[in-house]
Design an enzyme around this catalytic site. Structure first.
Site, PDB file in Angstrom:
ATOM      1  N   THR A   1       1.255   0.216  -2.673  1.00  0.00           N
ATOM      2  CA  THR A   1       1.108   0.674  -1.289  1.00  0.00           C
ATOM      3  C   THR A   1       1.356  -0.534  -0.395  1.00  0.00           C
ATOM      4  O   THR A   1       0.570  -1.486  -0.419  1.00  0.00           O
ATOM      5  CB  THR A   1      -0.321   1.198  -1.044  1.00  0.00           C
ATOM      6  OG1 THR A   1      -0.582   2.248  -1.977  1.00  0.00           O
ATOM      7  CG2 THR A   1      -0.463   1.733   0.369  1.00  0.00           C
TER       8      THR A   1
ATOM      9  N   LYS B   1       2.555   7.970   2.622  1.00  0.00           N
ATOM     10  CA  LYS B   1       1.297   7.421   2.093  1.00  0.00           C
ATOM     11  C   LYS B   1       0.371   6.975   3.229  1.00  0.00           C
ATOM     12  O   LYS B   1      -0.816   7.280   3.246  1.00  0.00           O
ATOM     13  CB  LYS B   1       1.622   6.248   1.157  1.00  0.00           C
ATOM     14  CG  LYS B   1       0.446   5.444   0.668  1.00  0.00           C
ATOM     15  CD  LYS B   1      -0.341   6.145  -0.406  1.00  0.00           C
ATOM     16  CE  LYS B   1      -1.579   5.354  -0.773  1.00  0.00           C
ATOM     17  NZ  LYS B   1      -2.445   6.037  -1.709  1.00  0.00           N
TER      18      LYS B   1
ATOM     19  N   LYS C   1      -7.492  -1.296   3.716  1.00  0.00           N
ATOM     20  CA  LYS C   1      -6.120  -1.822   3.554  1.00  0.00           C
ATOM     21  C   LYS C   1      -5.102  -0.775   4.024  1.00  0.00           C
ATOM     22  O   LYS C   1      -4.188  -1.072   4.795  1.00  0.00           O
ATOM     23  CB  LYS C   1      -5.872  -2.170   2.073  1.00  0.00           C
ATOM     24  CG  LYS C   1      -4.434  -2.569   1.790  1.00  0.00           C
ATOM     25  CD  LYS C   1      -4.047  -2.490   0.305  1.00  0.00           C
ATOM     26  CE  LYS C   1      -2.532  -2.534   0.178  1.00  0.00           C
ATOM     27  NZ  LYS C   1      -2.014  -2.330  -1.144  1.00  0.00           N
TER      28      LYS C   1
HETATM   29  P1  NAD Z   1      -5.303  -4.396  -9.007  1.00  0.00           P
HETATM   30  O1  NAD Z   1      -5.686  -5.578  -8.177  1.00  0.00           O
HETATM   31  O2  NAD Z   1      -6.257  -3.844  -9.992  1.00  0.00           O
HETATM   32  O3  NAD Z   1      -3.927  -4.718  -9.790  1.00  0.00           O
HETATM   33  C1  NAD Z   1      -2.896  -5.527  -9.308  1.00  0.00           C
HETATM   34  C2  NAD Z   1      -2.350  -6.348 -10.472  1.00  0.00           C
HETATM   35  O4  NAD Z   1      -1.251  -7.110 -10.011  1.00  0.00           O
HETATM   36  C3  NAD Z   1      -3.381  -7.337 -11.045  1.00  0.00           C
HETATM   37  O5  NAD Z   1      -3.513  -7.138 -12.435  1.00  0.00           O
HETATM   38  C4  NAD Z   1      -2.789  -8.705 -10.703  1.00  0.00           C
HETATM   39  O6  NAD Z   1      -3.068  -9.686 -11.683  1.00  0.00           O
HETATM   40  C5  NAD Z   1      -1.309  -8.372 -10.654  1.00  0.00           C
HETATM   41  N1  NAD Z   1      -0.535  -9.328  -9.870  1.00  0.00           N
HETATM   42  C6  NAD Z   1      -0.827  -9.887  -8.675  1.00  0.00           C
HETATM   43  N2  NAD Z   1       0.163 -10.701  -8.288  1.00  0.00           N
HETATM   44  C7  NAD Z   1       1.099 -10.665  -9.271  1.00  0.00           C
HETATM   45  C8  NAD Z   1       2.364 -11.295  -9.458  1.00  0.00           C
HETATM   46  N3  NAD Z   1       2.852 -12.151  -8.563  1.00  0.00           N
HETATM   47  N4  NAD Z   1       3.047 -11.015 -10.582  1.00  0.00           N
HETATM   48  C9  NAD Z   1       2.555 -10.155 -11.497  1.00  0.00           C
HETATM   49  N5  NAD Z   1       1.358  -9.522 -11.376  1.00  0.00           N
HETATM   50  C10 NAD Z   1       0.658  -9.793 -10.279  1.00  0.00           C
HETATM   51  O7  NAD Z   1      -4.849  -3.281  -7.945  1.00  0.00           O
HETATM   52  P2  NAD Z   1      -4.671  -1.705  -8.213  1.00  0.00           P
HETATM   53  O8  NAD Z   1      -5.948  -1.005  -7.855  1.00  0.00           O
HETATM   54  O9  NAD Z   1      -4.056  -1.499  -9.554  1.00  0.00           O
HETATM   55  O10 NAD Z   1      -3.639  -1.348  -7.036  1.00  0.00           O
HETATM   56  C11 NAD Z   1      -2.253  -1.640  -7.164  1.00  0.00           C
HETATM   57  C12 NAD Z   1      -1.527  -0.978  -5.996  1.00  0.00           C
HETATM   58  O11 NAD Z   1      -1.770   0.422  -6.028  1.00  0.00           O
HETATM   59  C13 NAD Z   1      -2.009  -1.472  -4.616  1.00  0.00           C
HETATM   60  O12 NAD Z   1      -0.886  -1.584  -3.771  1.00  0.00           O
HETATM   61  C14 NAD Z   1      -2.966  -0.370  -4.171  1.00  0.00           C
HETATM   62  O13 NAD Z   1      -3.053  -0.278  -2.768  1.00  0.00           O
HETATM   63  C15 NAD Z   1      -2.303   0.862  -4.775  1.00  0.00           C
HETATM   64  N6  NAD Z   1      -3.209   2.001  -5.035  1.00  0.00           N
HETATM   65  C16 NAD Z   1      -4.415   1.795  -5.620  1.00  0.00           C
HETATM   66  C17 NAD Z   1      -5.252   2.893  -5.857  1.00  0.00           C
HETATM   67  C18 NAD Z   1      -6.610   2.696  -6.517  1.00  0.00           C
HETATM   68  O14 NAD Z   1      -7.391   3.658  -6.519  1.00  0.00           O
HETATM   69  N7  NAD Z   1      -6.900   1.547  -7.098  1.00  0.00           N
HETATM   70  C19 NAD Z   1      -4.849   4.179  -5.497  1.00  0.00           C
HETATM   71  C20 NAD Z   1      -3.579   4.364  -4.928  1.00  0.00           C
HETATM   72  C21 NAD Z   1      -2.769   3.252  -4.696  1.00  0.00           C
END
Ligand code: NAD
Length: 289
Positions: free
Chosen positions: A93, A168, A243
């Protein structure tokens, strides 16, 4: 198909596992060693750099925290490193402007890109029941749909590139507004002498019905099962809602759209998160009323 998957966090971990289950060869990368170990348990092959993970990919899926990281990962390590003609799907997102900018850079370098953010939380990511809203050309969408299906309940073509992120941000702004409204109505009912359970029974079958009230009731022990029944643990963290609201406010400014309730909802979640409640489910706004 060879699919590179970058970002194996709360969401990406389960999504990558579902691609493996569908028979794809998944080449995974994350900065976190724990996330990589989990991915290996789920049958992914892991790599120690992004360029190695994408080197042979037919498609690259990213699920990263924010637009700055998405842009730096694509510009530094994906564009020019993945085979020409590969399909890029960013499921993070992020803001609309960055989504369009990165897609333009990818397109100029001979790749096809879609923005494909998701609705649904960690359970939907694990269960393969996310809703994907996809921005890109019709040709790109047709290719993307095949990659996304094993992770999805629905894959919807929103329109041109960036349209997935527009959908979104609008969806989550609406969600924040009707969650706050639901919390206010339930608190008012109780204070004015009507039990929240009775209000739920009536309003969930009246014109006040909405997802927050009917399917995610934010009051403990009332209506649909939700994180409220578990002290607002799990679910959709208020910090993530904030966010998304900030992205919507940025998008509204760029589009010169008037969003007074969106602005107010942002202020409410800002205060809640700054008060140390960022990890609580977003329905916990009820506890402030
Ligand atoms: P998270 O923080 O659990 O996962 C993100 C991952 O990215 C982490 O494992 C981190 O180590 C990795 N990362 C960060 N920088 C990196 C890089 N440079 N190279 C490789 N890996 C890297 O977050 P999440 O909850 O999995 O969310 C991910 C996306 O999905 C976000 O944009 C969030 O807004 C969106 N989202 C989340 C949810 C939710 O319920 N968690 C729901 C819908 C959308």
């Amino acid at each position: 198909m060879k699919i590179a998957f970058i970002g194996l966090g709360n969401m990406g971990g389960g999504m990558a596992a579902n691609l493996v289950k569908a028979g794809h060869q998944v080449h995974a990368f994350d900065l976190s060693e724990a996330a990589l170990a989990k991915a290996r348990e789920h049958g992914c092959e892991t790599f120690s750099t992004v360029p190695e993970a994408v080197a042979e990919a037919d498609a690259v899926v990213t699920m990263l925290p924010n637009g700055g990281i998405v842009k730096s990962v694509y510009t530094a390590d994906v564009i020019g490193k993945a085979p020409k003609g590969a399909l890029f799907l960013d499921c993070s997102t992020i803001d609309v402007a960055t989504a369009r900018e990165v897609a333009q850079l990818a397109g100029d370098a001979g790749y096809i890109m879609v923005d494909a953010p998701v609705s649904g939380g960690i359970a939907a990511a694990n269960g393969g029941t996310l809703t994907f809203m996809v921005g890109g050309t019709a040709e790109a969408f047709a290719k993307a749909e095949a990659v996304l299906k094993p992770m999805a309940k629905a894959v919807i073509h929103a329109g041109q590139i960036g349209s997935g992120q527009v959908a979104k941000m609008c969806n989550n702004m609406l969600l924040a507004i009707h969650m706050i409204g639901t919390c206010e109505a339930m608190a008012l009912a109780e204070k004015a002498g009507l039990s929240p359970q009775k209000f739920y029974e009536i309003s969930s079958k009246s014109t006040g019905y909405c997802w927050s009230l009917n399917d995610y009731t934010p009051v403990p022990g009332v209506g649909a099962a939700s994180p409220a029944d578990n002290d607002y643990q799990g679910g959709f963290a208020s910090a993530l809602m904030l966010k998304d609201l900030r992205l919507a406010m940025e998008g509204a400014q760029g589009a010169r759209a008037n969003v007074p309730l969106g602005q107010h909802a942002t202020k409410i979640y800002e205060a809640f998160v700054e008060g140390g409640n960022g990890a609580k489910d977003f329905g916990a706004i009820f506890t402030t009323l």
